[in-house]
Design an enzyme around this catalytic site. Structure first.
Site, PDB file in Angstrom:
ATOM      1  N   ARG A  42       0.814  -1.222   0.000  1.00 49.71           N
ATOM      2  CA  ARG A  42       0.000   0.000   0.000  1.00 49.71           C
ATOM      3  C   ARG A  42       0.851   1.278   0.000  1.00 49.71           C
ATOM      4  NH1 ARG A  42      -1.712  -3.951   2.999  1.00 49.71           N
ATOM      5  NH2 ARG A  42      -3.718  -4.949   2.506  1.00 49.71           N
ATOM      6  N   GLN A 106       4.196  -9.859   9.582  1.00 49.49           N
ATOM      7  CA  GLN A 106       3.192 -10.141   8.559  1.00 49.49           C
ATOM      8  C   GLN A 106       3.890 -10.583   7.279  1.00 49.49           C
ATOM      9  OE1 GLN A 106      -0.147  -6.885   8.839  1.00 49.49           O
ATOM     10  NE2 GLN A 106       1.803  -5.959   9.410  1.00 49.49           N
ATOM     11  N   HIS A 124       1.412 -14.473   8.619  1.00 52.03           N
ATOM     12  CA  HIS A 124       0.853 -14.673   7.272  1.00 52.03           C
ATOM     13  C   HIS A 124       1.581 -15.766   6.518  1.00 52.03           C
ATOM     14  CE1 HIS A 124      -1.044 -10.388   7.411  1.00 52.03           C
ATOM     15  NE2 HIS A 124      -1.600 -11.239   8.237  1.00 52.03           N
ATOM     16  N   CYS A 132       0.984 -29.521  -1.828  1.00 50.30           N
ATOM     17  CA  CYS A 132      -0.085 -30.019  -2.719  1.00 50.30           C
ATOM     18  C   CYS A 132      -1.431 -29.951  -1.992  1.00 50.30           C
ATOM     19  CB  CYS A 132       0.220 -31.474  -3.104  1.00 50.30           C
ATOM     20  SG  CYS A 132      -1.154 -32.244  -4.012  1.00 50.30           S
ATOM     21  N   CYS A 160       0.624 -36.835  -7.181  1.00 52.15           N
ATOM     22  CA  CYS A 160      -0.806 -37.047  -7.470  1.00 52.15           C
ATOM     23  C   CYS A 160      -1.371 -36.051  -8.484  1.00 52.15           C
ATOM     24  CB  CYS A 160      -1.603 -36.948  -6.167  1.00 52.15           C
ATOM     25  SG  CYS A 160      -1.752 -35.253  -5.560  1.00 52.15           S
ATOM     26  N   SER A 196       4.540  -1.074   8.708  1.00 49.93           N
ATOM     27  CA  SER A 196       3.209  -1.617   8.432  1.00 49.93           C
ATOM     28  C   SER A 196       2.200  -0.470   8.360  1.00 49.93           C
ATOM     29  CB  SER A 196       2.771  -2.603   9.526  1.00 49.93           C
ATOM     30  OG  SER A 196       1.461  -3.096   9.221  1.00 49.93           O
ATOM     31  N   ASN A 221       7.549   4.505  10.363  1.00 51.27           N
ATOM     32  CA  ASN A 221       6.920   4.419   9.049  1.00 51.27           C
ATOM     33  C   ASN A 221       7.214   5.714   8.297  1.00 51.27           C
ATOM     34  OD1 ASN A 221       4.993   4.240   6.842  1.00 51.27           O
ATOM     35  ND2 ASN A 221       4.080   2.574   8.004  1.00 51.27           N
TER      36      ASN A 221
HETATM   37  N1  APR Z   1      10.710   2.634   5.682  1.00 51.30           N
HETATM   38  C1  APR Z   1       9.626   2.912   6.455  1.00 51.30           C
HETATM   39  N2  APR Z   1       8.344   2.652   6.068  1.00 51.30           N
HETATM   40  C2  APR Z   1       8.186   2.103   4.843  1.00 51.30           C
HETATM   41  C3  APR Z   1       9.255   1.796   3.976  1.00 51.30           C
HETATM   42  C4  APR Z   1      10.561   2.089   4.450  1.00 51.30           C
HETATM   43  N3  APR Z   1      11.668   1.848   3.709  1.00 51.30           N
HETATM   44  N4  APR Z   1       8.752   1.272   2.825  1.00 51.30           N
HETATM   45  C5  APR Z   1       7.407   1.237   2.973  1.00 51.30           C
HETATM   46  N5  APR Z   1       7.067   1.739   4.180  1.00 51.30           N
HETATM   47  C6  APR Z   1       5.731   1.840   4.768  1.00 51.30           C
HETATM   48  C7  APR Z   1       4.635   2.274   3.820  1.00 51.30           C
HETATM   49  O1  APR Z   1       4.474   3.679   3.889  1.00 51.30           O
HETATM   50  C8  APR Z   1       3.411   1.553   4.389  1.00 51.30           C
HETATM   51  O2  APR Z   1       2.743   2.352   5.366  1.00 51.30           O
HETATM   52  O3  APR Z   1       5.388   0.522   5.170  1.00 51.30           O
HETATM   53  C9  APR Z   1       3.985   0.336   5.094  1.00 51.30           C
HETATM   54  C10 APR Z   1       3.694  -0.953   4.357  1.00 51.30           C
HETATM   55  O4  APR Z   1       2.302  -1.156   4.458  1.00 51.30           O
HETATM   56  P1  APR Z   1       1.607  -2.302   3.563  1.00 51.30           P
HETATM   57  O5  APR Z   1       2.140  -2.230   2.179  1.00 51.30           O
HETATM   58  O6  APR Z   1       0.123  -2.186   3.786  1.00 51.30           O
HETATM   59  O7  APR Z   1       2.162  -3.665   4.180  1.00 51.30           O
HETATM   60  P2  APR Z   1       1.631  -4.416   5.468  1.00 51.30           P
HETATM   61  O8  APR Z   1       1.181  -3.454   6.513  1.00 51.30           O
HETATM   62  O9  APR Z   1       2.673  -5.403   5.831  1.00 51.30           O
HETATM   63  O10 APR Z   1       0.354  -5.214   4.878  1.00 51.30           O
HETATM   64  C11 APR Z   1      -0.249  -6.151   5.710  1.00 51.30           C
HETATM   65  O11 APR Z   1      -1.600  -6.881   3.843  1.00 51.30           O
HETATM   66  O12 APR Z   1      -1.786  -7.478   1.622  1.00 51.30           O
HETATM   67  C12 APR Z   1      -1.673  -7.971   2.895  1.00 51.30           C
HETATM   68  O13 APR Z   1      -0.827 -10.054   3.495  1.00 51.30           O
HETATM   69  C13 APR Z   1      -0.431  -8.792   3.057  1.00 51.30           C
HETATM   70  O14 APR Z   1       0.985  -9.014   5.011  1.00 51.30           O
HETATM   71  C14 APR Z   1       0.356  -8.075   4.152  1.00 51.30           C
HETATM   72  C15 APR Z   1      -0.737  -7.305   4.879  1.00 51.30           C
END
Ligand code: APR
Length: 258
Positions: A42, A106, A124, A132, A160, A196, A221
């Site tokens: 995201r 995750q 996850h 399989c 299989c 995250s 973040n």
């Molecule tokens: N440093 C700091 N923050 C970062 C960096 C970085 N280098 N790169 C990305 N981010 C931030 C982004 O701004 C975002 O807010 O990390 C966050 C990643 O968020 P997501 O892409 O939503 O990932 P995540 O939170 O792990 O998603 C949870 O969603 O699609 C499912 O199963 C999948 O495990 C995943 C779950």
């Protein structure tokens, strides 16, 4: 994406929380692995900006196994060559120093274990192997990649003929070891949340559990997250820079006697 410098006052506050905590854990998402070349979901270049998240559902796996595996083959190309980055390595060192007791992730890329983290819960699942769906036989992912690259899409079981499924948790499936992760969070007095968006449940409950039990929440973040409102400290910069600065600040405090 240009990253702003880390606010060292916030890093210091986070280091003080970790040094004074009795049981601190880490909770990580895809953003900790982007500096290893693995796209997140995201963020500005996230996978869900190019593909619909529907492609990672159990329904899609069963109805379109060929297209499902074509997408996962794309993901595997970055995951398979990825190496742990500074953030993974700093987190593993903090575990080795006894500052971080466990990592709840995750992510499915295995980079925490590759960096030396020992106590890792993969909510996850993992991209390391596939199974399989008929007879349950397990295949290491490098064998599956070879099957796909030799034209077998979707990859099939040698015994299989059943379709193989990666050991990741798809939308619609229960996450793995959630009871264990919840129990760990309920007895933690600090959680370090790295990379995250905190948008996917039940995983995103982990920092909420720590907060509800009176613990401290630190969020690293590059962008705002859905749970910034409950954070005690927010460090708004790249995970690699933040974790490097945090590790050295923790060491400095420990040398000065906390
Ligand atoms: N440093 C700091 N923050 C970062 C960096 C970085 N280098 N790169 C990305 N981010 C931030 C982004 O701004 C975002 O807010 O990390 C966050 C990643 O968020 P997501 O892409 O939503 O990932 P995540 O939170 O792990 O998603 C949870 O969603 O699609 C499912 O199963 C999948 O495990 C995943 C779950």
């Amino acid at each position: 994406m240009q990253s702003q410098p880390c606010d060292l006052n916030e890093v210091r506050r986070a280091a003080e929380i970790l040094v004074n905590a009795k049981h601190a854990i880490a909770f990580t998402g895809a953003g900790i692995s982007t500096e290893s070349g693995i796209p997140d979901f995201r963020g500005p270049q996230g996978l869900w900006r190019q593909y619909s998240p529907e492609i990672a559902t159990t329904e899609y796996f069963h109805s379109h196994p060929k297209e499902f595996w074509a997408f996962y083959r794309v993901r595997l190309s970055s995951i398979f060559i990825a190496k742990p980055n500074r953030a993974h390595l700093a987190l593993a060192e903090l575990e080795g120093m006894g500052i971080i007791k466990a990592v709840i992730t995750q992510n499915v890329d295995g980079l925490h274990q590759a960096a030396g983290s020992k106590n890792v819960i993969e909510l996850h699942g993992t991209m390391k192997r596939a199974r399989c769906i008929v007879c349950g036989r397990e295949y290491p992912m490098d064998i599956v990649i070879r099957k796909i690259d030799s034209g077998q899409l979707p990859p099939l079981c040698d015994d299989c003929g059943g379709i193989l499924k990666p050991d990741v948790v798809l939308f619609g499936e229960p996450v793995k070891d959630f009871d264990k992760a919840q129990e760990l969070a309920m007895r933690s007095d600090a959680v370090l949340v790295i990379g995250s968006s905190l948008t996917v449940y039940p995983a995103a409950y982990i920092p909420i559990f720590v907060k509800e039990m009176g613990g401290k929440v630190i969020i690293i973040n590059m962008e705002p997250t859905e749970l910034d409102y409950l954070a005690d400290v927010v460090i708004r910069c790249r995970a690699g820079d933040a974790m490097t600065a945090l590790l050295s600040m923790v060491k400095e405090l420990l040398n000065r006697g906390g």
